[in-house]
Write a protein that holds these residues in place. Structure first.
Motif, PDB file in Angstrom:
ATOM      1  N   ALA A  79       3.006  -2.551  38.976  1.00  0.00           N
ATOM      2  CA  ALA A  79       4.164  -2.680  38.115  1.00  0.00           C
ATOM      3  C   ALA A  79       5.112  -3.900  38.784  1.00  0.00           C
ATOM      4  CB  ALA A  79       4.868  -1.667  37.668  1.00  0.00           C
ATOM      5  N   GLN A  80       5.099  -3.893  40.130  1.00  0.00           N
ATOM      6  CA  GLN A  80       6.035  -4.603  40.746  1.00  0.00           C
ATOM      7  C   GLN A  80       5.335  -5.911  40.879  1.00  0.00           C
ATOM      8  OE1 GLN A  80       9.351  -4.158  41.884  1.00  0.00           O
ATOM      9  NE2 GLN A  80       9.067  -2.212  40.996  1.00  0.00           N
ATOM     10  N   TRP A  81       4.156  -5.776  41.216  1.00  0.00           N
ATOM     11  CA  TRP A  81       3.375  -7.062  41.133  1.00  0.00           C
ATOM     12  C   TRP A  81       3.370  -8.071  39.957  1.00  0.00           C
ATOM     13  CZ3 TRP A  81       2.509 -10.938  44.210  1.00  0.00           C
ATOM     14  CH2 TRP A  81       1.526 -11.842  44.224  1.00  0.00           C
ATOM     15  N   VAL A  89      -2.635  -6.852  37.784  1.00  0.00           N
ATOM     16  CA  VAL A  89      -3.731  -6.652  38.394  1.00  0.00           C
ATOM     17  C   VAL A  89      -3.988  -5.404  38.876  1.00  0.00           C
ATOM     18  CG1 VAL A  89      -5.114  -7.575  40.374  1.00  0.00           C
ATOM     19  CG2 VAL A  89      -3.466  -8.962  39.341  1.00  0.00           C
ATOM     20  N   PRO A  90      -4.977  -4.605  38.595  1.00  0.00           N
ATOM     21  CA  PRO A  90      -5.520  -3.430  38.889  1.00  0.00           C
ATOM     22  C   PRO A  90      -5.836  -3.256  40.701  1.00  0.00           C
ATOM     23  CG  PRO A  90      -6.583  -3.754  36.973  1.00  0.00           C
ATOM     24  CD  PRO A  90      -5.791  -5.029  37.435  1.00  0.00           C
ATOM     25  N   LEU A  91      -5.003  -2.366  41.195  1.00  0.00           N
ATOM     26  CA  LEU A  91      -5.247  -2.437  42.489  1.00  0.00           C
ATOM     27  C   LEU A  91      -6.390  -1.296  43.155  1.00  0.00           C
ATOM     28  CD1 LEU A  91      -1.588  -2.867  43.771  1.00  0.00           C
ATOM     29  CD2 LEU A  91      -3.466  -4.583  43.545  1.00  0.00           C
ATOM     30  N   VAL A 150      -2.165  -7.937  47.169  1.00  0.00           N
ATOM     31  CA  VAL A 150      -0.547  -7.666  47.103  1.00  0.00           C
ATOM     32  C   VAL A 150      -0.467  -6.876  48.278  1.00  0.00           C
ATOM     33  CG1 VAL A 150       0.801  -5.901  45.775  1.00  0.00           C
ATOM     34  CG2 VAL A 150      -0.876  -7.312  44.386  1.00  0.00           C
ATOM     35  N   SER A 151       0.806  -7.176  48.956  1.00  0.00           N
ATOM     36  CA  SER A 151       1.364  -6.622  50.051  1.00  0.00           C
ATOM     37  C   SER A 151       2.502  -5.902  49.809  1.00  0.00           C
ATOM     38  CB  SER A 151       1.686  -7.777  51.105  1.00  0.00           C
ATOM     39  OG  SER A 151       2.464  -8.527  50.966  1.00  0.00           O
TER      40      SER A 151
END
Length: 203
Positions: A79-81, A89-91, A150-151
């Motif tokens: 959600a933040q991304w 994007v599913p992580l 994502v970081s």
């Protein structure tokens, strides 16, 4: 089936473990409830559904692996991304299951989103579900730094048990990772949406 009905309350609590160590309740990692309230009040939001805004990935089946903590961690980060990049994007939950043991998680036995974020910080990021798909079991860590998408720079706790603070954080920051304390007696006898007492079970 009530898998934990034979255990004493102390045995069950030890197995489930507390979600928030006592020493962290006054930690600098804890957000201020009053500051959250003030920030939320300035937004003048009466309701919000992040599903309608495209911040939430579809519901998935975690299988018999106790990886709910990984789903919680990635859900908030996704959600933040989306908020930052405009892309949902599913992580990789599987990467967290396989690779975050050194950070303190226990793969399919359980874990905490906070420890998952610590791992992501140390690893320099996390991959997408597409490049490290979910397998419903623990496997060997196959993290590929070149595929990180994502970081995480930092994370904070919301005051535990404070529903207003949770609501305010949802309004100001977006979806958050939530865990619940499963060490209580009620959870020991939970079955299919029902709370069963020890007495009702033994009759």
């Amino acid at each position: 089936m009530l898998l934990f009905a034979h255990q004493t309350e102390e045995e069950f609590a030890e197995r489930a473990q507390s979600i928030l160590p006592t020493h962290l309740r006054s930690s600098p990692l804890m957000l201020s409830a009053s500051e959250l309230r003030e920030a939320a009040s300035q937004l003048n939001i009466t309701s919000i559904d992040y599903r309608d805004l495209g911040y939430i990935t579809p519901v998935e089946d975690q299988g018999l692996c106790g990886s709910c903590w990984a789903y919680s961690a990635t859900g908030a980060l996704e959600a933040q991304w989306k908020k930052r990049s405009g892309r949902l994007v599913p992580l990789s939950r599987q990467q967290l299951v396989d690779c975050s043991r050194p950070a303190g998680n226990k793969a399919c036995i359980g874990g905490r989103p906070s420890l998952a974020y610590n791992y992501i910080i140390q690893n320099g990021g996390v991959q997408a579900e597409e490049t490290y798909p979910y397998e419903m079991r623990e496997g060997e860590c196959r993290a590929n730094l070149s595929l990180n998408i994502v970081s995480v720079k930092d994370w904070k706790y919301i005051p535990p048990g404070d529903e207003q603070a949770l609501e305010d954080a949802m309004a100001t920051a977006g979806p958050v990772a939530v865990v619940i304390d499963t060490t209580t007696r009620k959870f020991q006898f939970y079955r299919r949406g029902e709370w069963l007492s020890a007495q009702s079970h033994t009759q």
